[in-house]
Write an enzyme that holds these catalytic residues in place. Structure first.
Site, mmCIF file in Angstrom:
data_model
loop_
_atom_site.group_PDB
_atom_site.id
_atom_site.type_symbol
_atom_site.label_atom_id
_atom_site.label_comp_id
_atom_site.label_asym_id
_atom_site.label_seq_id
_atom_site.Cartn_x
_atom_site.Cartn_y
_atom_site.Cartn_z
ATOM 1 N N ASP A 195 0.866 -1.179 0.000
ATOM 2 C CA ASP A 195 0.000 0.000 0.000
ATOM 3 C C ASP A 195 0.911 1.240 0.000
ATOM 4 O O ASP A 195 1.641 1.477 0.964
ATOM 5 C CB ASP A 195 -0.858 -0.050 1.269
ATOM 6 C CG ASP A 195 -1.741 1.164 1.433
ATOM 7 O OD1 ASP A 195 -1.673 2.088 0.603
ATOM 8 O OD2 ASP A 195 -2.500 1.173 2.415
ATOM 9 N N ILE A 196 0.846 2.013 -1.072
ATOM 10 C CA ILE A 196 1.769 3.142 -1.216
ATOM 11 C C ILE A 196 1.539 4.218 -0.148
ATOM 12 O O ILE A 196 2.443 5.004 0.143
ATOM 13 C CB ILE A 196 1.690 3.733 -2.650
ATOM 14 C CG1 ILE A 196 2.959 4.545 -2.965
ATOM 15 C CG2 ILE A 196 0.424 4.560 -2.853
ATOM 16 C CD1 ILE A 196 3.118 4.908 -4.432
ATOM 17 N N ASN A 212 -6.642 12.332 -11.186
ATOM 18 C CA ASN A 212 -7.369 12.703 -12.402
ATOM 19 C C ASN A 212 -7.155 14.203 -12.624
ATOM 20 O O ASN A 212 -6.561 14.875 -11.777
ATOM 21 C CB ASN A 212 -8.849 12.329 -12.313
ATOM 22 C CG ASN A 212 -9.523 12.954 -11.115
ATOM 23 O OD1 ASN A 212 -9.416 14.167 -10.912
ATOM 24 N ND2 ASN A 212 -10.190 12.154 -10.309
ATOM 25 N N VAL A 250 -6.029 4.283 -6.007
ATOM 26 C CA VAL A 250 -4.901 4.785 -5.221
ATOM 27 C C VAL A 250 -5.107 6.252 -4.840
ATOM 28 O O VAL A 250 -4.696 6.695 -3.758
ATOM 29 C CB VAL A 250 -3.567 4.521 -5.971
ATOM 30 C CG1 VAL A 250 -3.384 5.420 -7.169
ATOM 31 C CG2 VAL A 250 -2.389 4.641 -5.027
ATOM 32 N N ASP A 251 -5.752 7.004 -5.703
ATOM 33 C CA ASP A 251 -6.051 8.416 -5.444
ATOM 34 C C ASP A 251 -6.904 8.546 -4.170
ATOM 35 O O ASP A 251 -6.586 9.343 -3.259
ATOM 36 C CB ASP A 251 -6.800 8.972 -6.662
ATOM 37 C CG ASP A 251 -6.885 10.482 -6.705
ATOM 38 O OD1 ASP A 251 -6.281 11.144 -5.847
ATOM 39 O OD2 ASP A 251 -7.559 10.995 -7.616
ATOM 40 N N THR A 262 -3.212 1.852 -14.792
ATOM 41 C CA THR A 262 -3.541 0.432 -15.036
ATOM 42 C C THR A 262 -4.717 -0.068 -14.202
ATOM 43 O O THR A 262 -5.014 -1.261 -14.215
ATOM 44 C CB THR A 262 -2.323 -0.480 -14.785
ATOM 45 O OG1 THR A 262 -1.964 -0.409 -13.400
ATOM 46 C CG2 THR A 262 -1.146 -0.070 -15.646
ATOM 47 N N VAL A 290 -8.555 1.804 -12.912
ATOM 48 C CA VAL A 290 -9.795 2.301 -13.510
ATOM 49 C C VAL A 290 -9.560 2.840 -14.929
ATOM 50 O O VAL A 290 -10.442 2.717 -15.794
ATOM 51 C CB VAL A 290 -10.392 3.409 -12.598
ATOM 52 C CG1 VAL A 290 -11.583 4.074 -13.260
ATOM 53 C CG2 VAL A 290 -10.811 2.820 -11.263
HETATM 54 P P1 ADP Z 1 -5.800 4.858 -12.652
HETATM 55 O O1 ADP Z 1 -7.093 5.655 -12.628
HETATM 56 O O2 ADP Z 1 -4.603 5.715 -13.018
HETATM 57 O O3 ADP Z 1 -5.921 3.609 -13.456
HETATM 58 P P2 ADP Z 1 -6.120 3.374 -10.135
HETATM 59 O O4 ADP Z 1 -5.941 3.905 -8.749
HETATM 60 O O5 ADP Z 1 -7.473 2.918 -10.543
HETATM 61 O O6 ADP Z 1 -5.535 4.512 -11.112
HETATM 62 O O7 ADP Z 1 -5.112 2.177 -10.356
HETATM 63 C C1 ADP Z 1 -3.724 2.335 -10.523
HETATM 64 C C2 ADP Z 1 -3.018 1.219 -9.811
HETATM 65 O O8 ADP Z 1 -2.940 1.519 -8.407
HETATM 66 C C3 ADP Z 1 -3.717 -0.143 -9.910
HETATM 67 O O9 ADP Z 1 -2.727 -1.122 -10.207
HETATM 68 C C4 ADP Z 1 -4.264 -0.351 -8.505
HETATM 69 O O10 ADP Z 1 -4.318 -1.717 -8.168
HETATM 70 C C5 ADP Z 1 -3.215 0.357 -7.670
HETATM 71 N N1 ADP Z 1 -3.588 0.739 -6.305
HETATM 72 C C6 ADP Z 1 -4.806 0.949 -5.774
HETATM 73 N N2 ADP Z 1 -4.692 1.288 -4.470
HETATM 74 C C7 ADP Z 1 -3.359 1.291 -4.175
HETATM 75 C C8 ADP Z 1 -2.578 1.534 -2.988
HETATM 76 N N3 ADP Z 1 -3.163 1.882 -1.837
HETATM 77 N N4 ADP Z 1 -1.219 1.439 -3.075
HETATM 78 C C9 ADP Z 1 -0.628 1.109 -4.245
HETATM 79 N N5 ADP Z 1 -1.294 0.864 -5.388
HETATM 80 C C10 ADP Z 1 -2.641 0.949 -5.349
#
Ligand code: ADP
Length: 185
Positions: A10-11, A24, A33-34, A118, A120
Site C-alpha cells: 500500500d503506497i 485525475n 490509489v487516489d 492500469t 480504472v
Molecule cells: P488509474 O485511474 O490511473 O488507473 P487506479 O488507482 O485505478 O488509477 O489504479 C492504478 C493502480 O494503483 C492499480 O494497479 C491499482 O491496483 C493500484 N492501487 C490501488 N490502491 C493502491 C494503494 N493503496 N497502493 C498502491 N497501489 C494501489
C-alpha cells in the site's frame, strides 16, 4: 541498478520522501490509489489540491503529504486507455518523467510510484509496464536525483509483470535481476 526496485503493498504506507498519485485532471480525488492517498493524508490534502486548479494529463503537481509518512505527493493524471492510438504511451511516459523532473527540481531523494493508469483508466498492464520502466530508467541514467525510485504495486501479480519486463530489459547481469519474492510495505 540499485537505485530502482519493485515492491508490493500500500503506497500510503511508503516512507519515501515523496509518493506519486495516479490522479485525475481535477486533482480533487477519485477512486483507487487516489482515494487511498486522500483518505490517508486527510482533508488538508484536498484543500491544497483545490488551490491548484487541476492538472493536464501527463503533467504533475506537488503538494505536501500531510498525515502521510511521505513529505510530498506528486499528483499526475494518467491517460485513459482508448485503444492505444490516442497518444496513450507518450502521455504515460510523460507522467513518470514529469514526476521525476519535479522531484529532482525540489531536491527529493526518494520517490515511490504506483502503477499509473492500469486500474480504472484501463491501460493494459503488459503494455504499461515497458513504457513506465523505460521512462524511469531513461531518467535515472541522466540524473543523480532522485537517488532512489521504487514502484509500489498493489498486488503480487502486478509486481510480477513489472519484474519480468525489468529483468528482460534492464538486468545486465544475473545479480541485477529482481528477486521473485518482492519486498513488501
Ligand atoms: P488509474 O485511474 O490511473 O488507473 P487506479 O488507482 O485505478 O488509477 O489504479 C492504478 C493502480 O494503483 C492499480 O494497479 C491499482 O491496483 C493500484 N492501487 C490501488 N490502491 C493502491 C494503494 N493503496 N497502493 C498502491 N497501489 C494501489
Amino acid at each position: 541498478m540499485n537505485r530502482f526496485s519493485i515492491l508490493v503493498g500500500d503506497i500510503t504506507r511508503s516512507r519515501a520522501q515523496a509518493i506519486a498519485n495516479a490522479a485525475n485532471t481535477t486533482l480533487l480525488g477519485g477512486s483507487g490509489v487516489d482515494g487511498a492517498i486522500h483518505a490517508a493524508a486527510g482533508p488538508e490534502l484536498l484543500a491544497e489540491c483545490r488551490t491548484l486548479g487541476g492538472c493536464e494529463t501527463g503533467q504533475a503537481r506537488l503538494t505536501r503529504g500531510y498525515r502521510l509518512p511521505a513529505r510530498y505527493v506528486l499528483h499526475t493524471p494518467g491517460p485513459i486507455w482508448r485503444g492505444g492510438q490516442e497518444g496513450e504511451a507518450a502521455l504515460l511516459a510523460s507522467c513518470y518523467r514529469s514526476c521525476l523532473t519535479l522531484a529532482e527540481s525540489r531536491g527529493i531523494e526518494s520517490l515511490d510510484f504506483p502503477s499509473i493508469s492500469t486500474g480504472v483508466y484501463g491501460y493494459p498492464l503488459t503494455q504499461a509496464a515497458p513504457v513506465a520502466l523505460k521512462a524511469i530508467m531513461d531518467f535515472l541514467r541522466d540524473h543523480a536525483l532522485p537517488r532512489q525510485v521504487r514502484l509500489v504495486c498493489h498486488t503480487r501479480e502486478t509486481a510480477a509483470v513489472y519484474r519480468q519486463v525489468w529483468n528482460m530489459w534492464y538486468a545486465g547481469t544475473k545479480e541485477e535481476r529482481l528477486p521473485e519474492e518482492p519486498e513488501t510495505i
